[in-house]
Design a protein around this motif. Structure first.
Motif, PDB file in Angstrom:
ATOM      1  N   GLN A 184     -13.731 -23.537 -10.239  1.00 49.42           N
ATOM      2  CA  GLN A 184     -12.827 -22.723 -11.106  1.00 49.42           C
ATOM      3  C   GLN A 184     -13.503 -22.300 -12.194  1.00 49.42           C
ATOM      4  N   LEU A 185     -14.681 -22.864 -12.722  1.00 48.04           N
ATOM      5  CA  LEU A 185     -15.401 -22.488 -13.837  1.00 48.04           C
ATOM      6  C   LEU A 185     -15.932 -20.842 -13.643  1.00 48.04           C
ATOM      7  N   HIS A 186     -16.246 -20.590 -12.339  1.00 47.19           N
ATOM      8  CA  HIS A 186     -16.892 -19.268 -12.222  1.00 47.19           C
ATOM      9  C   HIS A 186     -15.985 -18.342 -11.331  1.00 47.19           C
ATOM     10  N   PRO A 187     -14.813 -17.915 -11.872  1.00 46.88           N
ATOM     11  CA  PRO A 187     -13.867 -17.012 -11.043  1.00 46.88           C
ATOM     12  C   PRO A 187     -14.492 -15.652 -10.676  1.00 46.88           C
ATOM     13  N   ARG A 188     -14.216 -15.164  -9.833  1.00 48.08           N
ATOM     14  CA  ARG A 188     -14.634 -13.732  -8.980  1.00 48.08           C
ATOM     15  C   ARG A 188     -16.036 -13.758  -9.144  1.00 48.08           C
ATOM     16  N   SER A 189     -16.653 -14.851  -8.801  1.00 47.90           N
ATOM     17  CA  SER A 189     -18.122 -14.857  -8.347  1.00 47.90           C
ATOM     18  C   SER A 189     -18.533 -15.607  -7.204  1.00 47.90           C
ATOM     19  N   GLN A 190     -19.591 -15.739  -6.836  1.00 43.01           N
ATOM     20  CA  GLN A 190     -19.865 -16.168  -5.462  1.00 43.01           C
ATOM     21  C   GLN A 190     -21.213 -17.047  -5.577  1.00 43.01           C
ATOM     22  N   ILE A 191     -21.047 -17.965  -4.817  1.00 41.32           N
ATOM     23  CA  ILE A 191     -22.290 -19.102  -4.613  1.00 41.32           C
ATOM     24  C   ILE A 191     -22.614 -19.210  -3.296  1.00 41.32           C
ATOM     25  N   ASP A 192     -23.937 -18.656  -2.882  1.00 35.14           N
ATOM     26  CA  ASP A 192     -24.567 -18.885  -1.637  1.00 35.14           C
ATOM     27  C   ASP A 192     -25.442 -20.185  -1.346  1.00 35.14           C
ATOM     28  N   ILE A 193     -25.209 -20.581  -0.311  1.00 32.27           N
ATOM     29  CA  ILE A 193     -25.811 -21.841  -0.052  1.00 32.27           C
ATOM     30  C   ILE A 193     -26.496 -21.652   1.377  1.00 32.27           C
ATOM     31  N   TYR A 194     -27.837 -21.653   1.614  1.00 33.41           N
ATOM     32  CA  TYR A 194     -28.387 -21.388   2.992  1.00 33.41           C
ATOM     33  C   TYR A 194     -29.050 -22.650   3.317  1.00 33.41           C
ATOM     34  N   VAL A 195     -28.849 -23.132   4.533  1.00 34.53           N
ATOM     35  CA  VAL A 195     -29.487 -24.222   4.932  1.00 34.53           C
ATOM     36  C   VAL A 195     -30.295 -23.986   6.301  1.00 34.53           C
ATOM     37  N   GLN A 196     -31.385 -24.553   6.241  1.00 35.68           N
ATOM     38  CA  GLN A 196     -32.197 -24.260   7.555  1.00 35.68           C
ATOM     39  C   GLN A 196     -32.694 -25.611   8.028  1.00 35.68           C
ATOM     40  N   VAL A 197     -32.518 -25.864   9.323  1.00 37.65           N
ATOM     41  CA  VAL A 197     -32.871 -27.078   9.990  1.00 37.65           C
ATOM     42  C   VAL A 197     -34.256 -26.877  10.441  1.00 37.65           C
ATOM     43  N   LEU A 198     -35.029 -27.551  10.257  1.00 37.92           N
ATOM     44  CA  LEU A 198     -36.560 -27.361  10.682  1.00 37.92           C
ATOM     45  C   LEU A 198     -36.900 -28.144  11.846  1.00 37.92           C
ATOM     46  N   GLN A 199     -36.311 -29.495  11.804  1.00 35.26           N
ATOM     47  CA  GLN A 199     -36.398 -30.400  12.935  1.00 35.26           C
ATOM     48  C   GLN A 199     -35.204 -31.203  13.102  1.00 35.26           C
ATOM     49  N   ALA A 200     -34.438 -31.253  14.401  1.00 35.43           N
ATOM     50  CA  ALA A 200     -33.325 -31.777  14.435  1.00 35.43           C
ATOM     51  C   ALA A 200     -33.461 -33.153  15.434  1.00 35.43           C
ATOM     52  N   ASP A 201     -33.279 -34.265  14.707  1.00 30.87           N
ATOM     53  CA  ASP A 201     -33.417 -35.500  15.316  1.00 30.87           C
ATOM     54  C   ASP A 201     -31.996 -36.508  15.188  1.00 30.87           C
ATOM     55  N   GLY A 202     -31.166 -35.834  15.138  1.00 31.30           N
ATOM     56  CA  GLY A 202     -29.832 -36.469  14.906  1.00 31.30           C
ATOM     57  C   GLY A 202     -29.418 -36.450  13.303  1.00 31.30           C
ATOM     58  N   GLY A 203     -28.004 -36.192  13.014  1.00 30.08           N
ATOM     59  CA  GLY A 203     -27.330 -36.400  11.818  1.00 30.08           C
ATOM     60  C   GLY A 203     -27.703 -34.896  10.946  1.00 30.08           C
ATOM     61  N   THR A 204     -27.846 -33.794  11.690  1.00 25.91           N
ATOM     62  CA  THR A 204     -28.125 -32.607  11.181  1.00 25.91           C
ATOM     63  C   THR A 204     -27.157 -32.364  10.066  1.00 25.91           C
ATOM     64  N   TYR A 205     -25.767 -32.712  10.271  1.00 23.87           N
ATOM     65  CA  TYR A 205     -24.829 -32.279   9.410  1.00 23.87           C
ATOM     66  C   TYR A 205     -25.152 -33.000   8.056  1.00 23.87           C
ATOM     67  N   ALA A 206     -25.332 -34.300   8.063  1.00 23.06           N
ATOM     68  CA  ALA A 206     -25.772 -35.163   6.755  1.00 23.06           C
ATOM     69  C   ALA A 206     -26.798 -34.544   6.211  1.00 23.06           C
ATOM     70  N   ALA A 207     -27.916 -34.268   7.007  1.00 27.11           N
ATOM     71  CA  ALA A 207     -29.097 -33.790   6.517  1.00 27.11           C
ATOM     72  C   ALA A 207     -28.807 -32.461   5.574  1.00 27.11           C
ATOM     73  N   CYS A 208     -28.225 -31.821   6.062  1.00 28.23           N
ATOM     74  CA  CYS A 208     -27.763 -30.330   5.486  1.00 28.23           C
ATOM     75  C   CYS A 208     -27.106 -30.705   4.368  1.00 28.23           C
ATOM     76  N   VAL A 209     -25.883 -31.575   4.093  1.00 22.23           N
ATOM     77  CA  VAL A 209     -25.058 -31.549   2.957  1.00 22.23           C
ATOM     78  C   VAL A 209     -26.016 -32.275   1.887  1.00 22.23           C
ATOM     79  N   ASN A 210     -26.974 -33.195   2.207  1.00 23.45           N
ATOM     80  CA  ASN A 210     -27.833 -33.775   1.330  1.00 23.45           C
ATOM     81  C   ASN A 210     -28.710 -33.077   0.639  1.00 23.45           C
ATOM     82  N   ALA A 211     -29.291 -32.130   1.626  1.00 19.01           N
ATOM     83  CA  ALA A 211     -30.178 -31.185   1.021  1.00 19.01           C
ATOM     84  C   ALA A 211     -29.567 -29.953   0.069  1.00 19.01           C
TER      85      ALA A 211
END
Lengths: 1055, 245
Positions: free
Chosen positions: B114-141
């Motif tokens: 709500q601090l930035h109305p009418r704007s956009q925040i982009d988050i790009y995540v790329q997994v380089l190696q998947a060995d379980g728990g990709t969602y968790a790694a993405c969120v943490n990164a």
């Protein structure tokens, strides 16, 4: 704290490509070493079992040793064994789940002095595999490295012996570290255990069989069987519906030809097959052995075959060909085995003449298993001649596709052929029953009760338990001479006029703590085994016959269930469960109780508790007791009537009669009025079981041990309906009530046996009652069909059944939960309980089989020495209960024998009527109908036999060297047998089984006496003791229903 | 691989961890210069890269702008070489769309949009190696990247997975454990308040056991928080030294 390493694995994918996989591998500084000599006990934080401290050395087997010699490592004499994780994983990957589970249970077994050390997770023990290093080399290197670490970890105080089969390793590491010795397994046994001859023999036989296998694989001549398909293909095939999965069941009577695959779970629904799948011939069976879980491919419809309905022996290989088989059924061939179910088998070596005929390869010998269903096994041994007259155990090692028979090795000798002890041992091994006596450690856990040091009620327990010694009149009703009394009853009137009924069960769990040595032992046995002449107790006798037994006149701990009943309607108002102290006032036998109930006080002398009283008080006490029994009977009648209204099967009421009527003789099918007391006691036990089941289910809905009796499959009743129709009765099998009613109506006034046979056919059609964990089943499936109760369990015989011990623990936990107390012990989770239930069910089945087989053994031994031509006893009256294409199945009520009698012999002669309606063999033909069989000679005479006809048969024994002897029946006349002294013997017309047992045992003993100079005769009283507890309570009742059911001695085939 | 034993009788998992132990976590913030915020994380052998742009004006169609708060746009992709078998993944396939949506939900709950109305925040995540728990790694990164970009958040978002084997809850599943097909739970937690930003569960699990698995995952997420907090402090210290304070 943890160090991360990476392991690179190369795996093959489904498509055959290699895949490089990187796996993490974490190492830690502290891995529990499970040694009492540990330098840093705080860091290692041991829990679970420790190695014992009184060993002279630790032994670490190499991976190959664990794989090949696990049987020897299982010897309890070998102590201080450390299994390295590397070795265990090698077993898991290369030997499959069965062997691995065996290793796991060995490690869990608290009696066995061995531990697992997770060396691959210890930072100093872990060695990464080097590039190009063979797995085997790396495993040996890791294990040695871990052994050295372990030696230093224990402060260099305990020498360590690593045993390996790798000669290079012995050379390389042998003198590398002081205190860690590397030697071969053979040397180890020679040096450390020179006296353990059993281990040496086993080792020798394993070595030989391995050598034989190796030489054979080099030869690799023509294929005898098709190769099994790889696992992935099988799994994919099952999923696609191309193959079906099931358990292989070999037909006992045509082991060479017929086997059936019973479908499992989902596959039966998908494939739309109603019946089992026939596997015809050894080729199609493709090396699967009875009991294996196999994958089957169905053959095209054109190749389907029918099963044969004719009676036949096992000896002749292919006689079915001449018979016209029944209509074709789904037929298939085995394409793979998912799980091998190999166990140890009892076998017999061929006699001398046969060995010579095998000729050229004297080293390898084909031995015949005792169980018909198992194929012959090829073993390599030089002792063949010495072992000719013995029953021995062998273990199957492998079955290559190039070999006609499986390869095995010799394990140990059981006993002489034909010798009573040897034959009994055979029966035990074949049913996987282990009866090792109770060990020192187990007996140490039991409290003592000797005249010098009598056992007493402890003050602490007295405070915790409800004391019923003064307030309640408690008494037990059991068969005569019973020692292990596990239930007692009480009934009294409360101040408000209501009745209080109490069932008191021996408090076994007070003495048997969870996971104690006795507990572990009892769990493995799961039940007390009753054989024809002996029994093997589940608990040591100091508990079963003394401290737990609710004997008269002594203080005992009990677990009680007490109901408060309305004084007029007998409705249950409240129920109380808890631990109590009781003192049983009277230990009555059924007969005495019945006399009291009938107000017949003449039996007063039979009640020892009343002996020393004067006449007046005696009368008063008798009056009191008789009143209590009367009230009890009243309540039981009421409860039973209520259950009957809900559709309880009256069937089992009959079984009670049959079963309880003759405490010792399960074959007594002669009608006899049952005592009402039996039903009273049984009813009280059912009530207690039912209420306990309710209680534990409410407290622990997912982990209560209950007992279910699923409704029977309607198709199993087909034969019953057919048989009944032959006599003009109709049997309605739609519900348990309808079945019971129609069975009651099916009474032939001229022949009471008809009804009995029909009833036992009905019981045979029923499913087995089973234990299960309530978390694994939907609530609707809890139902008990026979008793018509929604929930049922076993609670009343903890001395004889392990399931009851579990139920007792659950009940105690439920009470503790109600009182908001801490749970003292960990209850089994649903999964563990389910596994335990499977084990108990399995053991119960084994116990039944063993009992049945031992009875048959005694029957055969009894008739063996009699000359069938002259001995009068060998001629008996029989009743036909099934018709086959070439003969009939006959039941002989006098001896309780069921068997086949042929109307057509091997030379194709048929039975014909001769003089005095005697039957003799003549050429002719047979004609079989639904309910009769007609044999016509070429001369035109004919004999017709109907279902339920009485005939005269001659009993003889067909001796067999490799298998158990069998009873052979021969028709003598198609008229009922006239016993010359039938009038005389009418009151006890049958040879009691116990007499039979006694006679056979005596003969066996006399033979023994002749052989040995030292005789140890077993006093006669012991037989009395052995016979006593049979058939007293509901457990035996339900289990022996199966026994009573007419299981054929020789003809389960057809129809 | 018949019957790989996920939890041995001695309580070890396949890779040598005990039931509640996490895999080794290593992370770095500020790995790219041109992005507003970026971070790289390794959780065991799972490796993920997150980049954050924004808040900036809405790109593309203006109609997507929200009047009262910022739009969080998340995109997930995974490298062709991230799994055992090399496999080309089409851009915008079902799996990455789903993962993008999950990330978006997670971060809408955490970022003070709500601090930035009418704007956009982009988050790009790329997994380089998947060995379980990709969602968790993405969120943490992504958490670290958002922090690096200086976008105000309620709290860290820490994620971790948990599974259930033989009556025991296992924290932070590796690929082997995931592939075995047991129940698997992914949890994103705001550790300070204990609020759950996202909870997802695969396969069936008896409700009696849910509590234990949830607790195992929450404890693991709190452990992750401790580690991430250390990484952020380290990064700030280094940055302040570079700036010469």
């Amino acid at each position: 704290m943890l160090q991360k390493r990476e392991k690179v694995l190369l795996l093959r994918t489904f498509r055959g490509r290699t895949l490089r996989i990187v796996r993490e591998h974490y190492l830690r500084a502290c891995v529990p070493c499970h040694s009492p000599l540990c330098a840093l006990p705080a860091a290692c934080s041991h829990d679970g079992k420790l190695l014992s401290s009184d060993v002279t050395h630790y032994v670490i087997p190499d991976w190959k040793v664990v794989q090949d010699y696990l049987e020897i490592l299982e010897f309890p004499e070998l102590k201080g064994i450390i299994f390295m994780q590397t070795a265990c994983q090698a077993v898991q990957h290369q030997r499959g789940r069965r062997q691995y589970n065996r290793l796991r249970s060995l490690l869990k077994d608290t009696r066995h002095d061995c531990i697992l050390f997770a060396n691959e997770f210890q930072e100093q023990c872990y060695l990464p595999r080097e590039k190009g290093e063979a797995v085997e080399k790396w495993q040996t290197r890791s294990i040695y490295n871990a052994a050295v670490w372990y030696y230093h970890h224990c402060g260099d105080r305990m020498p360590i012996v690593m045993v390996t089969e790798d000669a290079e390793a012995i050379e390389q590491y042998g003198s590398e570290t002081q205190g860690v010795f590397v030697i071969s397994f053979k040397d180890y046994l020679d040096n450390f255990w020179p006296d353990l001859s059993a281990a040496h023999e086993l080792c020798e036989s394993i070595l030989q069989s391995r050598r034989a296998r190796e030489s054979e694989s080099q030869e690799s001549h023509g294929r005898e069987y098709a190769e099994h398909l790889p696992l992935e293909v099988l799994e994919a095939g099952i999923r696609l519906g191309r193959y079906v999965q099931g358990t292989l069941n070999v037909n006992k009577y045509r082991a060479q030809i017929e086997a059936f695959v019973r479908l499992q779970g989902a596959s039966s629904k998908d494939s739309g097959l109603a019946s089992d799948i026939l596997i015809h011939g050894m080729k199609a069976r493709n090396r699967a052995i009875h009991g294996d879980v196999v994958v089957v491919e169905l053959l095209p419809k054109g190749e389907w075959k029918g099963r044969t309905g004719a009676l036949c022996d096992n000896d002749s290989e292919d006689k079915a060909s001449s018979e016209a088989p029944s209509e074709p059924m789904p037929t298939g061939r085995v394409v793979g085995i998912l799980q091998k179910n190999w166990r140890d088998y009892v076998v017999t070596f061929p006699s001398k003449e046969e060995v010579q005929s095998q000729g050229k390869n004297a080293q390898k010998i084909l031995v015949s298993p005792w169980d018909y269903r198992i194929p012959k096994i090829r073993i390599s041994t030089q002792q063949a001649e010495a072992l000719q007259d013995f029953r021995v155990i062998v273990h199957i090692d492998s079955w290559e596709s190039t070999s006609l028979y499986p390869n095995g090795h010799f394990v140990r000798v059981l006993g002489r052929i034909g010798d009573l002890e040897g034959e009994i041992a055979t029966i035990l091994v074949e049913n996987s029953i282990s009866v090792t006596p109770f060990s020192e450690a187990q007996l140490c856990e039991t409290p003592v009760n000797t005249p010098e040091k009598p056992w007493q009620v402890s003050a602490e327990e007295e405070r915790r338990r409800r004391d019923l010694r003064r307030t309640h009149l408690v008494f037990s009703i059991d068969p005569k001479g019973c020692e292990d009394v596990d239930d007692a009853l009480s009934v009294r009137t409360l101040s408000n006029g209501d009745l209080e009924l109490g069932v008191h069960i021996a408090d076994v769990t007070h003495f048997v703590a969870s996971n104690s040595y006795i507990d572990v032992k009892a769990r493995t046995r799961a039940t007390t085994y009753y054989l024809a002449d002996r029994r093997y107790d589940m608990l040591p006798s100091v508990l079963s016959a003394d401290l737990c037994s609710l004997l008269g006149g002594v203080d005992r701990y009990a677990v009680s269930v007490m109901w408060q009943l309305d004084k007029t309607s007998y409705e249950i108002k409240t129920v109380w469960y808890g631990r109590t102290i009781i003192r049983s006032a009277y230990k009555l036998c059924y007969e005495a109780a019945q006399e009291l109930l009938d107000r017949n006080f003449g039996i007063v002398d039979e009640i020892p508790e009343l002996k020393n009283l004067d006449e007046k008080s005696k009368q008063a006490r008798l009056e009191e007791l008789a009143g209590a029994i009367e009230r009890l009977t009243d309540i039981a009648r009421h409860v039973r009537a209520k259950r009957n209204r809900c559709g309880a099967l009256e069937l089992e009421g009959v079984e009670v009669r049959v079963q309880l009527d003759d405490k010792n003789n399960i074959h007594d099918l002669i009608p006899k009025q049952p005592l009402e007391v039996h039903e009273t006691v049984a009813e009280c036990m059912i009530l207690a079981n039912h209420w306990v089941a309710k209680k534990i289910w409410e407290s622990f809905p997912h982990q209560a041990l209950l007992r279910q009796h699923p409704p029977p499959h309607q198709e199993f009743f087909a034969e019953l309906r057919k048989c009944a129709a032959a006599k003009g009765f109709t049997i309605d099998t739609r519900s348990n009530k309808a079945l019971a009613d129609s069975l009651d109506k099916a009474e032939d006034p001229t022949d009471p046996m008809v009804n009995r046979l029909l009833r036992s056919m009905a019981t045979q059609a029923m499913s087995n009652a089973l234990y299960f964990s309530s978390g694994s089943c939907a609530e609707e499936e809890f139902h008990h069909y026979g008793l018509a109760l929604d929930k049922y369990t076993h609670f009343t015989s903890p001395i004889r059944r392990y399931s009851d011990i579990i139920v007792h623990r659950l009940l105690m936990a439920a009470i503790a939960k109600d009182e908001k107390m801490e749970l003292k012990e960990n209850l089994l989770s649903n999964k563990d309980l389910e596994e335990l239930c499977r084990h108990i069910n399995n053991r119960n089945r084994a116990a039944q089989h063993a009992q049945k087989q031992s009875t048959e053994l005694f029957q055969c031994m009894y008739f063996k020495d009699k000359d069938p031509e002259t001995e009068e006893r060998c001629i008996a009256d029989g009743i036909i209960y099934s018709i086959r294409t070439n003969g009939v199945l006959v039941f002989i009520p006098r001896f309780g024998i069921k068997g086949a009698a042929y109307l057509k012999n091997k030379d194709c002669l048929v039975m014909a009527c001769g003089r005095d309606s005697c039957l003799e063999w003549k050429p002719g033909s047979l004609q079989r109908f639904q309910d009769r069989i007609i044999s016509t000679t070429t001369g035109g005479e004919s004999v017709t036999l109907h279902l339920f006809d009485h005939v005269t048969v001659r009993i003889s024994v067909q001796a067999s060297r490799c298998h158990s002897d069998t009873i052979r029946l021969e028709l003598v006349s198609n008229k009922p047998h006239k016993d010359p002294n039938s009038e005389l013997s009418q009151p006890s017309p049958l040879l009691l089984k116990s007499d039979l047992v006694r006679e056979v045992t005596r003969c066996a003993e006399e033979a023994q006496l002749a052989q040995e100079v030292v005789a140890h005769a077993i006093p006669e009283e012991e037989y009395l003791e052995y016979r006593q507890t049979k058939g007293r309570s509901l457990y035996m009742l339900l289990e022996e229903i199966r026994d009573l059911a007419l299981l054929d001695v020789s003809g389960d085939c057809g129809m | 691989m018949a019957g790989l034993e996920l939890l041995s009788d001695q309580g070890y998992r396949v890779d040598g961890r005990r039931a509640g132990e996490l895999r080794k976590i290593q992370a770095r913030m500020g790995v790219f210069a041109q992005a507003d915020g970026s971070a790289y994380i390794e959780q065991g052998n799972t490796k993920a890269l997150a980049v954050v742009y924004g808040p900036h004006e809405i790109r593309g169609s203006r109609s997507r702008a929200l009047p009262d708060r910022a739009l969080v746009n998340c995109q997930y992709s995974s490298a062709t070489f991230s799994t055992g078998e090399r496999k080309r993944r089409a851009h915008g396939d079902r799996k990455s769309c789903e993962m993008g949506l999950q990330l978006r939900q997670t971060f809408e709950a955490a970022i003070l949009t709500q601090l930035h109305p009418r704007s956009q925040i982009d988050i790009y995540v790329q997994v380089l190696q998947a060995d379980g728990g990709t969602y968790a790694a993405c969120v943490n990164a992504a958490t670290l990247a958002v922090l690096d970009a200086g976008i105000p958040m309620r709290d860290f978002v820490c994620a971790c997975s948990a599974g259930f084997v033989d009556g025991t809850a296992l924290a932070d599943l590796s690929h082997v454990e995931e592939a075995a097909g047991g129940p698997q739970l992914a949890l994103a937690l705001l550790p300070a308040s204990g609020q759950i930003a996202l909870l997802e569960m695969d396969a069936r699990l008896h409700e009696d056991h849910l509590e234990w698995v949830l607790e195992a995952a929450a404890q693991a997420a709190r452990d992750v928080h401790t580690l991430l907090d250390r990484v952020v402090r380290q990064h700030v210290r280094e940055a302040s030294i570079l700036l010469g304070d």
